[in-house]
Design an enzyme around this catalytic site. Structure first.
Site, mmCIF file in Angstrom:
data_model
loop_
_atom_site.group_PDB
_atom_site.id
_atom_site.type_symbol
_atom_site.label_atom_id
_atom_site.label_comp_id
_atom_site.label_asym_id
_atom_site.label_seq_id
_atom_site.Cartn_x
_atom_site.Cartn_y
_atom_site.Cartn_z
ATOM 1 N N ARG A 235 79.142 -6.428 57.459
ATOM 2 C CA ARG A 235 79.223 -6.879 56.058
ATOM 3 C C ARG A 235 77.948 -6.316 55.598
ATOM 4 O O ARG A 235 76.981 -5.923 56.225
ATOM 5 C CB ARG A 235 79.306 -8.494 56.094
ATOM 6 C CG ARG A 235 80.361 -9.314 56.417
ATOM 7 C CD ARG A 235 80.001 -10.568 56.399
ATOM 8 N NE ARG A 235 81.181 -11.367 56.679
ATOM 9 C CZ ARG A 235 81.420 -11.999 57.985
ATOM 10 N NH1 ARG A 235 80.325 -12.032 58.960
ATOM 11 N NH2 ARG A 235 82.397 -12.726 58.072
ATOM 12 N N LYS A 260 77.307 -14.837 58.511
ATOM 13 C CA LYS A 260 78.078 -15.800 57.582
ATOM 14 C C LYS A 260 78.263 -16.926 58.589
ATOM 15 O O LYS A 260 78.734 -16.864 59.703
ATOM 16 C CB LYS A 260 79.336 -15.233 57.182
ATOM 17 C CG LYS A 260 79.970 -16.034 56.075
ATOM 18 C CD LYS A 260 81.155 -15.226 55.650
ATOM 19 C CE LYS A 260 81.938 -16.127 54.686
ATOM 20 N NZ LYS A 260 83.280 -15.293 54.024
ATOM 21 N N HIS A 324 82.687 -3.096 52.122
ATOM 22 C CA HIS A 324 83.476 -4.005 52.783
ATOM 23 C C HIS A 324 84.835 -3.429 53.181
ATOM 24 O O HIS A 324 85.390 -3.755 54.461
ATOM 25 C CB HIS A 324 83.906 -5.119 51.862
ATOM 26 C CG HIS A 324 84.310 -6.545 52.941
ATOM 27 N ND1 HIS A 324 83.195 -7.086 53.455
ATOM 28 C CD2 HIS A 324 85.220 -7.128 53.150
ATOM 29 C CE1 HIS A 324 83.701 -8.035 54.162
ATOM 30 N NE2 HIS A 324 84.727 -8.204 54.156
ATOM 31 N N ARG A 327 84.417 -1.937 56.773
ATOM 32 C CA ARG A 327 84.588 -3.025 57.731
ATOM 33 C C ARG A 327 86.244 -3.330 57.904
ATOM 34 O O ARG A 327 86.485 -3.391 58.979
ATOM 35 C CB ARG A 327 83.917 -4.413 56.942
ATOM 36 C CG ARG A 327 84.105 -5.641 57.928
ATOM 37 C CD ARG A 327 83.258 -6.567 57.394
ATOM 38 N NE ARG A 327 83.762 -8.080 57.813
ATOM 39 C CZ ARG A 327 83.414 -8.805 58.762
ATOM 40 N NH1 ARG A 327 82.619 -8.345 59.522
ATOM 41 N NH2 ARG A 327 83.808 -10.141 59.125
ATOM 42 N N HIS A 350 84.786 -13.353 62.736
ATOM 43 C CA HIS A 350 85.623 -14.668 62.064
ATOM 44 C C HIS A 350 85.635 -15.870 62.911
ATOM 45 O O HIS A 350 85.858 -15.770 64.068
ATOM 46 C CB HIS A 350 87.128 -14.032 62.123
ATOM 47 C CG HIS A 350 87.261 -12.937 61.064
ATOM 48 N ND1 HIS A 350 88.223 -12.124 60.955
ATOM 49 C CD2 HIS A 350 86.326 -12.511 59.863
ATOM 50 C CE1 HIS A 350 88.131 -10.934 59.960
ATOM 51 N NE2 HIS A 350 87.121 -11.554 59.445
ATOM 52 N N TYR A 359 95.051 -7.773 59.345
ATOM 53 C CA TYR A 359 95.044 -6.488 59.568
ATOM 54 C C TYR A 359 96.020 -6.181 60.131
ATOM 55 O O TYR A 359 96.317 -4.820 60.309
ATOM 56 C CB TYR A 359 93.626 -6.184 60.461
ATOM 57 C CG TYR A 359 92.431 -6.235 59.898
ATOM 58 C CD1 TYR A 359 92.121 -5.626 58.621
ATOM 59 C CD2 TYR A 359 91.559 -7.219 60.223
ATOM 60 C CE1 TYR A 359 90.978 -5.936 58.068
ATOM 61 C CE2 TYR A 359 90.394 -7.621 59.414
ATOM 62 C CZ TYR A 359 90.256 -7.219 58.528
ATOM 63 O OH TYR A 359 89.125 -7.389 57.750
#
Length: 376
Positions: A235, A260, A324, A327, A350, A359
């Site tokens: 990120r 995050k 992003h 990414r 995640h 994805y």
């Protein structure tokens, strides 16, 4: 132990008194037990039972339903997933700005609570801006007298003004923060509906476009920035917070710290990127952060965005390319090359594979075995 029944406990504010709300699907056994709780009452307004909010009654709730139902407390206990940043809380911009005489300013208590919760400076600016837009819409009303109907009308106006779902959701967050967190009225906005999230598929570049993008950077520093965003699936904020000792060349890994959700993780270090990083280090000699701006200050997010978009423009890529997007491209290319979804989840940081599963909708390998009917 798995329970077939569960009770959600929530904060309720009734006649300016705090209570514990008990929400559950209609069940005679649970209702009998709830009615046995000391001072248990029913609220027609909130459609749930409630008891006084204190430790004695909270303990009684847990004791009564232990072994009978699972107590879901995620709405009750005050937790924050806001990222604990090392940056200094800065509100000088708030003090120095010039505003019209009748302009209603965000209360000081709002800023104090944002600081206490360790919200980032960017989030603070956004919340203050959106909350002030809201309270100035009702310039003739005291903010503590604005009711749920007023809030609904304001949100309706935002919808009619064709504001984005993201803008409306952030506006709701800024309003909720005042009434629920600052003022301690957690049930104030229970029934405020949020706009449905649009399920957009991520933009993904091809391997060839990634190559062109890297080749069209201005210098070795920019080349390293673009290469790391892509090859490590970082990120923007994670790239900016990288320090020199986060690059582990002996294990070919990058240690991402305080990402995050306040989580650490490891991700991949590319051999080609490592070679470029060594050249960059000799030339630019960063002191603390891997990428620094003027006077050895941490590089800015806006500068990273300009590096990526500028390289995309020079490469002749017509898609909108942001950090992003790189990414997204990293994750998609790994999936196309046969990497397990669980491994991709870990590399991206995640919480769930459900987030990573998006994805599969853009990976070319998902469609390779399907014959187009026109070509049959």
């Amino acid at each position: 132990m798995k329970f077939s029944q569960h009770i959600t406990i929530k904060h309720l504010l009734i006649d300016n008194k705090k209570f514990i709300g008990l929400q559950f699907y209609s069940n005679k056994a649970l209702e009998i037990l709830v009615k046995q709780l000391h001072k248990a009452m029913w609220s027609e307004e909130f459609n749930m039972y409630y008891v006084p909010n204190n430790k004695t009654h909270l303990d009684e709730v847990y004791d009564t339903f232990r072994g009978v139902a699972w107590i879901d407390s995620k709405y009750f206990f005050n937790k924050t997933r806001s990222k604990e940043l090392n940056e200094v809380f800065d509100v000088e911009w708030y003090r120095k700005r010039v505003k019209p005489s009748k302009y209603k300013l965000c209360p000081e208590s709002y800023l104090q609570k944002l600081e206490l919760k360790k919200y980032s400076n960017n989030t603070v600016r956004l919340y203050v801006k959106l909350f002030e837009e809201f309270i100035n819409h009702y310039s003739d009303k005291d903010i503590d007298h604005i009711n749920e109907l007023d809030i609904r009308e304001y949100l309706k106006l935002l919808v009619q003004s064709k504001r984005s779902n993201s803008y409306i959701n952030q506006s709701i967050n800024s309003i909720k923060f005042y009434y629920e967190v600052v003022m301690g009225m957690p049930n104030r906005l229970y029934r405020i509906e949020r706009p449905r999230k649009k399920k957009k598929l991520p933009t993904v570049l091809s391997n060839e476009e990634i190559k062109y993008l890297i080749e069209n950077t201005n210098n070795i520093k920019h080349r390293c920035i673009v290469s790391l965003l892509y090859s490590a699936g970082l990120r923007r904020s994670e790239l900016l917070n990288l320090k020199i000792n986060n690059i582990d060349s002996s294990r070919m890994l990058i240690h991402v710290v305080d990402a995050k959700g306040n989580k650490d993780r490891y991700t991949l270090l590319s051999k080609n990127t490592l070679e470029d990083l060594r050249k960059y280090y000799k030339q630019f000699k960063p002191q603390e952060f891997l990428f620094e701006g003027m006077k050895n200050q941490q590089y800015s997010g806006g500068s990273v965005g300009k590096v990526v978009s500028g390289a995309a423009k020079r490469a002749g890529i017509r898609k909108h390319v942001s950090p992003h997007v790189l990414r997204h491209s990293f994750a998609t290319h790994l999936l196309e090359n046969g990497t397990d979804l669980r491994h991709i989840q870990l590399l991206l940081g995640h919480d769930s594979t459900k987030t990573t599963e998006i994805y599969t909708h853009v990976a070319k390998s998902s469609f390779d075995s399907i014959k187009n009917p026109l070509d049959l």
